[in-house]
Design an enzyme around this catalytic site. Structure first.
Site, PDB file in Angstrom:
ATOM      1  N   GLU A   1       5.915 -21.809   9.403  1.00  0.00           N
ATOM      2  CA  GLU A   1       6.283 -20.741  10.278  1.00  0.00           C
ATOM      3  C   GLU A   1       7.469 -21.392  11.229  1.00  0.00           C
ATOM      4  O   GLU A   1       8.161 -20.812  11.831  1.00  0.00           O
ATOM      5  CB  GLU A   1       5.191 -20.237  11.053  1.00  0.00           C
ATOM      6  CG  GLU A   1       4.529 -21.245  12.168  1.00  0.00           C
ATOM      7  CD  GLU A   1       3.354 -20.696  12.774  1.00  0.00           C
ATOM      8  OE1 GLU A   1       3.450 -20.767  14.136  1.00  0.00           O
ATOM      9  OE2 GLU A   1       2.483 -20.108  12.355  1.00  0.00           O
TER      10      GLU A   1
ATOM     11  N   GLU B   1       0.858  -1.254  -0.022  1.00  0.00           N
ATOM     12  CA  GLU B   1       0.143   0.039  -0.091  1.00  0.00           C
ATOM     13  C   GLU B   1       0.855   1.253   0.079  1.00  0.00           C
ATOM     14  O   GLU B   1       0.384   2.483  -0.372  1.00  0.00           O
ATOM     15  CB  GLU B   1      -1.000  -0.025   1.269  1.00  0.00           C
ATOM     16  CG  GLU B   1      -2.262  -1.050   1.021  1.00  0.00           C
ATOM     17  CD  GLU B   1      -3.196  -1.096   2.296  1.00  0.00           C
ATOM     18  OE1 GLU B   1      -2.834  -0.312   3.355  1.00  0.00           O
ATOM     19  OE2 GLU B   1      -4.106  -1.626   2.014  1.00  0.00           O
TER      20      GLU B   1
END
Length: 293
Positions: A110, A79
């Protein structure tokens, strides 16, 4: 047990709530996300202050996370270009499980600290780079691997976790604890823990961009007008900031590829696009300083 994993004592019968009460429980709990970010404001200010000179020297903002935390890092990184014209190559995110993990959960990824280190090293980190390391638990091995790679390269590491005294914040140079406590749905850190991380990332990157002269007053004058909506927004911002009428603002924007900063300086200084760009370059992108020149 980690606080983010501890069952909430406030809603033990959540599955029996009528719909209005169920919605209310979720909404009310989000207030704690705001409070957690508010409590971390001093650490966020320190993080921006320490990151700023590195970014001004040409460094990059890097993000590392897994699951929800990793996706929030990706979101913040992408963004920055349309909002602030921040170069895409200077906001890069790694995510446990790779790009496909944005759309399909890759839960086991993870746990791989070696892969986190390798993924971060693939970005060739340097001493002017800033790593934002994100883990709700604060102990995600993938993220810890990325932290170690970044620190070995001399990059600044800022760690975000939702549990106190977590490895991610201990191993970072600036640790930011977003203490959101137990979740309404036990252990679901996509809820208020994720909300707090999103707010903290927004706060960090937006404050950094303000300090990088991407904002004039409180107007986002360095946006990329890449679609019809943003073209209209650029026009409205130019008119508001300059006081010019629509025709004048439109003409200035068309002469400078719809760059609001340049259009503002053109209108207020009465110069052409090339001269306006030169003034902005001399002022390191600051509209205020360019106008005062």
């Amino acid at each position: 047990m980690l606080k983010t994993e501890t069952p909430s004592s406030r809603h033990p019968d959540l599955d029996q709530y009528e719909l209005p009460a169920l919605i209310g429980a979720f909404v009310e709990d989000q207030v704690e996300a705001v409070n957690a970010v508010r409590a971390a404001a001093p650490q966020l200010a320190e993080a921006v202050a320490r990151a700023l000179p590195r970014i001004e020297a040409g460094g990059r903002i890097l993000y590392a996370g897994a699951g929800t935390s990793g996706r929030l890092g990706v979101l913040d990184s992408v963004e920055l270009y349309p909002t602030f014209s921040w170069p895409r190559e200077r906001a890069l995110a790694i995510l446990a499980g790779g790009q496909s993990a944005m759309f399909v959960a890759v839960e086991g990824a993870e746990d791989d600290a070696v892969q986190g280190q390798a993924d971060l090293n693939a970005l060739q980190p340097g001493p002017n780079d800033v790593l934002l390391a994100l883990a709700a638990s604060g102990g995600t091995p993938y993220v810890l691997g990325a932290i170690r790679a970044a620190r070995a390269a001399g990059a600044l590491v800022i760690g975000f976790a939702n549990n106190a005294d977590a490895p991610v914040t201990r191993e970072a140079e600036v640790g930011i604890t977003l203490d959101t406590g137990p979740e309404v749905i036990s252990g679901s850190t996509r809820l208020k823990a994720g909300s707090a991380q999103k707010m903290a990332l927004n706060t960090f990157s937006s404050a950094l961009m303000v300090k990088m002269n991407k904002v004039y007053g409180n107007l986002m004058v360095d946006l990329k007008a890449t679609n019809a909506k943003l073209v209209r927004r650029a026009l409205a911002l130019t008119m508001r900031a300059s006081g010019a009428d629509e025709a004048t603002a439109q003409a200035a924007l068309q002469a400078c590829d719809h760059h609001v900063k340049t259009a503002l300086v053109m209108i207020k200084k009465g110069v052409d696009a090339a001269a306006a760009r030169a003034l902005l370059d001399a002022a390191r992108g600051s509209v205020r300083q360019a106008l005062a020149a």
